[in-house]
Design an enzyme around this catalytic site. Structure first.
Site, short mmCIF file in Angstrom:
data_model
loop_
_atom_site.label_atom_id
_atom_site.label_comp_id
_atom_site.label_asym_id
_atom_site.label_seq_id
_atom_site.Cartn_x
_atom_site.Cartn_y
_atom_site.Cartn_z
CD GLU A 71 -0.42 -20.47 25.59
OE1 GLU A 71 0.11 -19.38 25.82
OE2 GLU A 71 0.11 -21.56 25.87
CB CYS B 288 -1.22 -16.54 33.66
SG CYS B 288 -1.13 -17.64 32.22
CG ASP C 38 1.75 -17.52 22.92
OD1 ASP C 38 2.40 -17.03 21.97
OD2 ASP C 38 2.29 -18.16 23.84
NE ARG D 227 5.07 -13.90 23.22
CZ ARG D 227 4.86 -14.71 24.25
NH1 ARG D 227 4.07 -15.76 24.12
NH2 ARG D 227 5.40 -14.47 25.41
CG HIS E 290 16.66 -14.65 29.05
ND1 HIS E 290 16.01 -15.83 29.27
CD2 HIS E 290 17.57 -14.53 30.04
CE1 HIS E 290 16.51 -16.39 30.34
NE2 HIS E 290 17.47 -15.63 30.83
NE ARG F 58 6.14 -17.04 30.98
CZ ARG F 58 5.57 -15.88 31.30
NH1 ARG F 58 5.85 -15.31 32.45
NH2 ARG F 58 4.73 -15.28 30.47
C1 PEP Z 1 0.97 -16.21 27.38
O1 PEP Z 1 1.11 -16.65 26.23
O2 PEP Z 1 0.22 -15.27 27.66
C2 PEP Z 1 1.71 -16.82 28.49
C3 PEP Z 1 1.45 -16.49 29.74
O3 PEP Z 1 2.70 -17.68 28.18
P1 PEP Z 1 4.14 -17.24 27.61
O4 PEP Z 1 4.23 -15.74 27.66
O5 PEP Z 1 5.13 -17.90 28.50
O6 PEP Z 1 4.10 -17.77 26.23
MG MG Z 2 2.10 -18.53 25.85
#
Ligand code: PEP
Ligand code: MG
Length: 556
Positions: free
Chosen positions: A409, A480, A433, A443, A187, A284
């Site tokens: 993703e 993104c 992801d 991750r 976070h 987000r």
């Molecule tokens: C991603 O998975 O790259 C993404 C932008 O979404 P999050 O990091 O919020 O899962």
């Molecule tokens: Mg993601």
């Protein structure tokens, strides 16, 4: 003597500043009995301490905005809570407890009762304990909890930051963040990125840093230099000024590559707008829901979304619907007993069992869009099939949301891009992801960092496949995920067919500078070279080698 600590780089930028450490937890006061004569004085001291805490928090809330102001206003109101005051006073009078012990016990009892009531009231238990600690600190002279306010800019050093602490971070005064705990997707890390504060987490030896010493934090390299030499400090300040983004993003031959920002809340949106982002490529929305046991009402959502949209009047904001699950569990849509949450009912999949939650969120987005001037696009997380894309687009259309797209993703979506974009108006590659699912590498695990990179040729192949499938229907595809903020990777992504890059605002200047010096033909060539390499390390080294003079000039 200069020495360097290392940790995980989570939010880029190089800053120098004076260390201020987070205060340790307020110690539990001993159960001491008062002499009978001291009781009235103790009741008075308790009242004065509660008033002082309330006034300070109200004043602090007035200087902040958005989530930070809301969090502090709630705590301020709690300091004046009549039940807490009456219960504490009773313990002083009946049990002859010191005021600090009385409020400690009274607040503890209140928090336990709230917890038993379940959500949403149980969420208040944390606020009760926070206000308890502040009143006890006021009475005993201990350092109050929360982000310190030393009255000058500083580098914040902590074990880790709680969501309530991160909500009150002021990017104007917190120059950098160093924590001894936490991971790249914690976070703290995500919020630091969204506020554009350079941060290094999981730093070995961070506990030894002391208030008042100067450190140089490099959030891109993951280092914290103690006692840095004065030239390095001056260079850091100079570079910070030089890296400002003056959009729009363009390649050397003038091809527009939209450079957008990732934001999580109204404060982040303000920072992004001030940094010159051309729009928001990823909002987000789940961060407006974090820590909530119950779904926020439509009215509450509309208000949060409007504050983000207001910062980008006339510009595009891509609103992502709730991405609950895995590292972002939300009790009202996700189960807490899935054996493998990253592969579970997360993202858009939660809409199968909770179509009403998605529907209310789309209603709130549509209402916010109608009330503000931003150009609102909507996208769904974790789309795996063309049927999901079709159903999501249809759900958006019901609310008049015409620009409905998908995050790519999941490898299946990349491989079947041509079918997905038969429905979706645009795509946004969530490389965080996409890497995790392509490489089968969690991750959250630092140990798998070598696998978890967008330089993996397999990931680059999927980026290309996504862009090719989308091109069949003339649909734009952006990135993104964190990969968009890597200045050496940006031209490769553009060469693969990506038309926008969305990132933490602080990275905009560096990415723009590299693109401005690279033609679209060179981008295509770099993409070809990267995909032709046998592994991630070689792909990165070869591309960086080609860009070396430019990267050296820009100190990247
Ligand atoms: C991603 O998975 O790259 C993404 C932008 O979404 P999050 O990091 O919020 O899962
Ligand atoms: Mg993601």
């Amino acid at each position: 003597m200069t020495s360097t600590l290392t940790g995980a780089p989570v939010s880029p930028g190089r800053v120098a500043g004076v260390v201020v450490t987070m205060p340790p937890p307020v110690p539990e006061p001993p159960t001491t009995r008062l002499p009978a004569d001291d009781v009235e004085d103790a009741v008075e001291r308790l009242g004065a301490a509660a008033r002082a805490v309330q006034e300070r928090l109200t004043e602090q809330a007035g200087r902040l905005s958005g989530t930070a102001a809301d969090v502090l206003a709630v705590t301020a109101a709690m300091a004046a809570d009549p039940t807490l005051a009456a219960e504490s006073e009773r313990r002083i009078r009946d049990d002859a407890l010191t005021p600090e012990r009385a409020v400690w016990d009274a607040a503890g009892g209140l928090a336990t009762q709230l917890e038993k009531l379940g959500p949403p009231l149980s969420e208040r238990a944390r606020d009760v304990r926070d206000v308890r600690d502040r009143i006890v600190a006021e009475l005993t002279g201990a350092r109050p909890p929360g982000v310190p306010e030393p009255g000058h800019p500083f580098v914040l050093v902590a074990e880790d930051l709680a969501p309530a602490d991160t909500a009150t971070l002021d990017p104007e005064t917190v120059l950098g963040i160093v924590t001894s705990e936490g991971g790249p997707t914690s976070h703290t890390a995500i919020l630091a990125r969204s506020l554009g504060i350079p941060a290094v987490v999981a730093v070995t030896g961070a506990d030894a840093l002391t208030d008042g010493e100067t450190v140089l934090v490099d959030g891109g390299a993951g280092s914290v230099v103690r006692n840095p030499d004065p030239e390095a400090v001056a260079a850091a300040s100079h570079r910070e000024a030089a890296r400002r983004f003056h959009g729009p993003g363009r390649t050397a031959d003038g091809v527009h590559v939209q450079l957008l920002a990732n934001v999580a809340d109204p404060d982040g949106a303000r920072v992004a707008a001030e940094a010159g982002a051309e729009g928001v490529g990823l909002f987000r929305t789940e961060f407006c829901f974090l820590g909530r046991a119950a779904e926020p009402s439509v009215a509450e959502q509309v208000s949060a979304y409007r504050r983000v949209l207001a910062a980008f009047a006339g510009r595009r904001v891509v609103v992502r619907t709730l991405d609950a699950g895995a590292d972002k569990p939300m009790g009202f849509v996700t189960a807490d007993d899935e054996p493998n949450p990253a592969l579970g009912v997360r993202g858009l999949r939660t809409a199968v069992g909770h179509a009403d939650v998605l529907d209310r969120q789309l209603e709130a987005i549509a209402e916010a869009a109608a009330a503000e001037e931003a150009e609102v696009w909507v996208m769904a997380p974790m789309v795996a099939t063309s049927e999901e894309a079709r159903d999501f687009v249809a759900a958006c259309a019901k609310h008049g949301l015409e620009q409905a797209g998908v995050m790519v993703e999941v490898p299946a979506a990349a491989l079947r891009s041509r079918w997905i974009f038969g429905h979706a108006a645009f795509g946004s590659l969530g490389t965080n992801d996409l890497i995790q699912y392509t490489m089968a590498a969690d991750r959250m695990l630092g140990e798998l960092a070598a696998l978890s990179t967008a330089w993996q040729p397999a990931v680059l192949d999927l980026v290309r496949a996504t862009c090719e499938g989308a091109a069949v229907h003339g649909r734009p595809v952006g990135v993104c995920g964190e990969a968009a903020a890597d200045p050496a990777l940006a031209p490769v992504l553009v060469g693969l067919g990506v038309t926008s890059l969305s990132m933490t605002p602080r990275a905009l200047g560096d990415v723009a500078a590299v693109l401005a010096a690279t033609t679209s033909g060179e981008c295509a060539e770099l993409a070809r070279i990267a995909c032709a390499q046998p592994d991630a390390e070689t792909a990165r080294a070869v591309v960086r080698g080609r860009l070396q003079p430019l990267l050296d000039e820009l100190a990247l």
